[in-house]
Design a protein around this motif. Structure first.
Motif, PDB file in Angstrom:
ATOM      1  N   LEU A   1       0.822  -1.204   0.000  1.00  0.00           N
ATOM      2  CA  LEU A   1       0.000   0.000   0.000  1.00  0.00           C
ATOM      3  C   LEU A   1       0.863   1.263   0.000  1.00  0.00           C
ATOM      4  CD1 LEU A   1      -2.690   1.628   0.517  1.00  0.00           C
ATOM      5  CD2 LEU A   1      -2.226   1.256   2.963  1.00  0.00           C
ATOM      6  N   GLN A   2       0.479   2.250  -0.823  1.00  0.00           N
ATOM      7  CA  GLN A   2       1.060   3.589  -0.793  1.00  0.00           C
ATOM      8  C   GLN A   2      -0.074   4.591  -0.597  1.00  0.00           C
ATOM      9  OE1 GLN A   2       3.975   4.373  -4.033  1.00  0.00           O
ATOM     10  NE2 GLN A   2       3.629   2.242  -4.622  1.00  0.00           N
ATOM     11  N   LEU A   3      -0.053   5.272   0.546  1.00  0.00           N
ATOM     12  CA  LEU A   3      -1.091   6.251   0.878  1.00  0.00           C
ATOM     13  C   LEU A   3      -0.424   7.603   1.063  1.00  0.00           C
ATOM     14  CD1 LEU A   3      -4.005   7.014   1.805  1.00  0.00           C
ATOM     15  CD2 LEU A   3      -3.328   6.302   4.104  1.00  0.00           C
ATOM     16  N   SER A   4      -0.876   8.621   0.325  1.00  0.00           N
ATOM     17  CA  SER A   4      -0.195   9.911   0.429  1.00  0.00           C
ATOM     18  C   SER A   4      -1.097  11.057  -0.002  1.00  0.00           C
ATOM     19  CB  SER A   4       1.082   9.918  -0.425  1.00  0.00           C
ATOM     20  OG  SER A   4       0.760   9.813  -1.805  1.00  0.00           O
ATOM     21  N   GLY A   5      -0.765  12.243   0.524  1.00  0.00           N
ATOM     22  CA  GLY A   5      -1.300  13.493   0.010  1.00  0.00           C
ATOM     23  C   GLY A   5      -2.639  13.941   0.544  1.00  0.00           C
ATOM     24  N   LEU A   6      -3.449  13.047   1.053  1.00  0.00           N
ATOM     25  CA  LEU A   6      -4.830  13.373   1.400  1.00  0.00           C
ATOM     26  C   LEU A   6      -4.947  14.058   2.755  1.00  0.00           C
ATOM     27  CD1 LEU A   6      -6.438  10.036   0.210  1.00  0.00           C
ATOM     28  CD2 LEU A   6      -6.616  12.261  -0.922  1.00  0.00           C
ATOM     29  N   THR A   7      -6.071  14.745   2.936  1.00  0.00           N
ATOM     30  CA  THR A   7      -6.433  15.311   4.229  1.00  0.00           C
ATOM     31  C   THR A   7      -7.596  14.513   4.789  1.00  0.00           C
ATOM     32  OG1 THR A   7      -5.702  17.539   3.627  1.00  0.00           O
ATOM     33  CG2 THR A   7      -7.299  17.357   5.412  1.00  0.00           C
TER      34      THR A   7
END
Length: 340
Positions: A107-113
């Motif tokens: 998994l790659q999770l990035s950038g979100l608020t």
């Protein structure tokens, strides 16, 4: 999307910018034919209000068995959790996790608020080789059980360059976690960065090879800590907290083996080989360093280059140790009777 086996482009689900998308409880379930799947969120994903939740569920958005998943974008995931933070004596008995990843290797999770989760904002479980970066997670200080990121039964996780402020742990490291690296995280408000809690109701749990570094904790009730229940079984080993700034934080350094006031029992989770290094700043009360270990003892505990002062001149900072074996060099407030 999951059924696509295109080899030249990654299958992508896009939530475009400038739009709000009302999404009820949804599960994305693998395995997928493609080696990678991309979910890109540029708009706002909005959860139902509690009154509209329908059947009780412990999850809102969940991904199960989706390897090679990429979730990113500049958008917002809004859990609309306000109605979940109060009394749960009627209706659903638990607070749903906003975003759950289970068995999602790579998994790659990035950038979100991520804002106002009804419960945990992000929960990763039974997964390996995970990267979480450049996320912002916020909920009010009085929001109950709104952990920023929880990691459980997962191996090879990296969390970096993120801002987390909620009503509970910024990051909670639960049982079965190995090889976790946390860096450049700004935490606060909340309860700090925690290993645990572990061992509730006599459970056997472990956590090992954890490195937390170059982080700041501001205005939180806790700093860096390990928390276990009396009567648990297992071990916490190989934990390093270093290069940490604490600012107006209660319990900046804390090992609590009597979590929630649980009474001493013949067995306890073993805590071994834990380093607190280069931690400086201020505490709001006298609880600068509290190492409250069970009678089984905490072994190979190291305090190096610690400098924490109280913001309240009427409550000077102190160091308290119970059943601790280890070493200390250049730590303030000092306590010559800490180690044996």
């Amino acid at each position: 999307m999951c059924g696509s086996n295109e080899s030249t482009t990654i299958p992508t689900l896009l939530a475009p910018d400038g739009q709000t998308y009302y999404v009820t409880q949804t599960e994305f379930k693998g395995p997928c034919k493609s080696n990678n799947v991309h979910v890109q969120i540029l708009g706002t994903i909005l959860a139902p209000l509690r009154v509209d939740w329908g059947a009780c569920s412990r999850r809102w958005l969940s991904f199960t068995g989706v390897d090679g998943l990429i979730v990113d974008g500049s958008g917002v995931i809004d859990g609309q959790g306000e109605d979940w933070w109060g009394d749960l004596t009627t209706g659903c008995t638990g607070r749903p996790t906003a975003l759950l990843f289970e068995r999602c290797d790579g998994l790659q999770l990035s950038g979100l608020t991520h804002i106002n989760g009804p419960g945990f904002h992000i929960y990763v479980v039974h997964s390996k080789n995970i990267t979480i970066s450049n996320v912002t997670i916020t909920a009010p200080e009085n929001s109950s059980n709104t952990d920023g990121i929880d990691i459980s039964n997962s191996k090879g996780v990296t969390i970096s360059d993120s801002i987390i402020g909620t009503g509970d742990d910024c990051i909670a490291i639960k049982g079965g976690t190995q090889f976790l690296d946390i860096s450049n995280v700004q935490c606060g408000p909340g309860h700090g960065i925690s290993v645990g809690s572990l061992g509730e109701d006599g459970q056997e749990e472990y956590a090992s090879d954890i490195h937390v570094w170059n982080c700041s904790i501001n205005g939180a009730t806790g700093g860096v800590k390990i928390k276990t229940w009396a009567g648990g079984k297992g071990i916490v080993r190989g934990v390093i907290f270093e290069h940490i700034i604490v600012n107006q934080t209660n319990y900046p350094i804390h090992i609590d083996q009597h979590y929630y006031g649980s009474k001493e029992q013949p067995q306890a989770i073993k805590v071994d080989n834990v380093t607190f290094n280069d931690i400086h700043g201020s505490c709001t009360t006298e609880n600068a360093i509290v190492l409250d270990c069970a009678k089984i003892g905490c072994t190979d505990i190291k305090l190096n280059e610690i400098g924490i002062t109280s913001v309240d001149p009427n409550k000077p900072a102190s160091t308290i140790c119970n059943n601790v074996q280890g070493t200390g060099t250049n730590f303030l407030p000092g306590n010559s009777s800490c180690f044996h």
